[in-house]
Scaffold this active site. Sequence first.
Site, PDB file in Angstrom:
ATOM      1  N   HIS A 286      56.459  33.926  18.171  1.00 54.44           N
ATOM      2  CA  HIS A 286      56.428  32.797  19.115  1.00 54.44           C
ATOM      3  C   HIS A 286      57.517  32.894  20.189  1.00 54.44           C
ATOM      4  O   HIS A 286      57.519  32.096  21.137  1.00 54.44           O
ATOM      5  CB  HIS A 286      56.592  31.467  18.373  1.00 54.44           C
ATOM      6  CG  HIS A 286      55.424  31.105  17.515  1.00 54.44           C
ATOM      7  ND1 HIS A 286      54.133  31.099  17.979  1.00 54.44           N
ATOM      8  CD2 HIS A 286      55.364  30.746  16.209  1.00 54.44           C
ATOM      9  CE1 HIS A 286      53.318  30.743  17.006  1.00 54.44           C
ATOM     10  NE2 HIS A 286      54.036  30.538  15.918  1.00 54.44           N
TER      11      HIS A 286
ATOM     12  N   ASP B 218      49.995  32.798   6.421  1.00 51.48           N
ATOM     13  CA  ASP B 218      49.759  31.358   6.390  1.00 51.48           C
ATOM     14  C   ASP B 218      48.284  30.969   6.469  1.00 51.48           C
ATOM     15  O   ASP B 218      47.949  29.786   6.408  1.00 51.48           O
ATOM     16  CB  ASP B 218      50.555  30.641   7.484  1.00 51.48           C
ATOM     17  CG  ASP B 218      50.579  31.370   8.801  1.00 51.48           C
ATOM     18  OD1 ASP B 218      49.859  32.381   8.954  1.00 51.48           O
ATOM     19  OD2 ASP B 218      51.333  30.938   9.696  1.00 51.48           O
TER      20      ASP B 218
END
Length: 376
Positions: free
Chosen positions: A154, A279
């Site tokens: 990110h 995830d």
Amino acid sequence: MTTTVLIYYDFRMLGHNPHGWDPDHPEWTDDVKAMIELQYPNSNLDTYSHPERPERLTAIVDRLLLEPVDGVRWMLPTPASATQLERSHDAAYVAHIESLDGQSGWLSKDTTAVSPGSVTAARLAAGSGISAIEVIAAGEARRAFCIVRPPGHHAPADRARGFCLYNNLAVAAAHARKALGFDRVMIWDWDMHHGNGTQAIFYDDPSVLVVDSHCAAPFYPGSGLLAETGSGAGIGYHLNVPLPTGFGNAALVEVFEQVVRPAARAFQPELLLISTGFDCHYLDMVCAMDETGYAAVTQRMSALADELCDGRLVMMLEGGYNAKALADSAYAVVEALAGKPVGALNVLAEDPGCAAASDAAAFHAKSIAAMAKTSS
């Protein structure tokens, strides 16, 4: 036949330990709580602790030590230098992060934060990929898995975001290109969240092909649309595959079959890198994958690396916040890297992601065809 797998890990990455709310920014706390309630509606905000915690790594390491996988070699990474970091990040930003060594505080309202050991951990995380690629480039091994934190995908060139300080995989890819002479590097980011930082860093660069499969916007960080395909000379070298929440193993296999492998064969990379988020595992409550899916796509990526680039494949940990899911998934991936045959693949009766993978393949078909002409 067992394949050597390098495992890069350093316990000092456990020193990154942000926690709690930021009392100096109550408006940030409100935004974070709203984000958590949207993504995890059953969470208890009164007992919330930072999900990017040291136990993420210890769960993986403990499992690998308790049940050793044949072929694994444990390796210590060398911390990334400022010069290496500045191949992907602005010099002013690197200097700012380095100035926070030994301090605590939040850097972004999405709970990106530092604790006294965070800067050391971030240097080691970014250096792990570099260390792995250098050994692989020297021909001493072909596969590596980097157990790192904080994660990286990110973080763009100039800011911290989404738990990420340095963009670990981007730093590794840039090192491969600019220091080791690789002409073409391919990245697959299969984390549940779009790797907006990686996209921003390589968006105009045709020497780095990025395929990014993720939960579709408005899911955090809200980017990664099909139409985001690159800019300038990089148009067509960024292939986003937005998927619905709830997708399972079959969807990620379809992403590989319909997008990743055709794009790789068109691009002809000299090195494959994977932003390895876990995830999408069902224990993280948003998607429905399990460790059999991660093993299946790792096996396919290993075969693709053998086909296209002398087996050169480096995987770097990104997200994944449930300890059992992390341990089970990472263990299955390492076994697949080492050449253990993958067993049965668990699939949903109806996987909502398969149609989306096909739609993305159709959308990107022209870019892949153009890439093949350029590479031939």
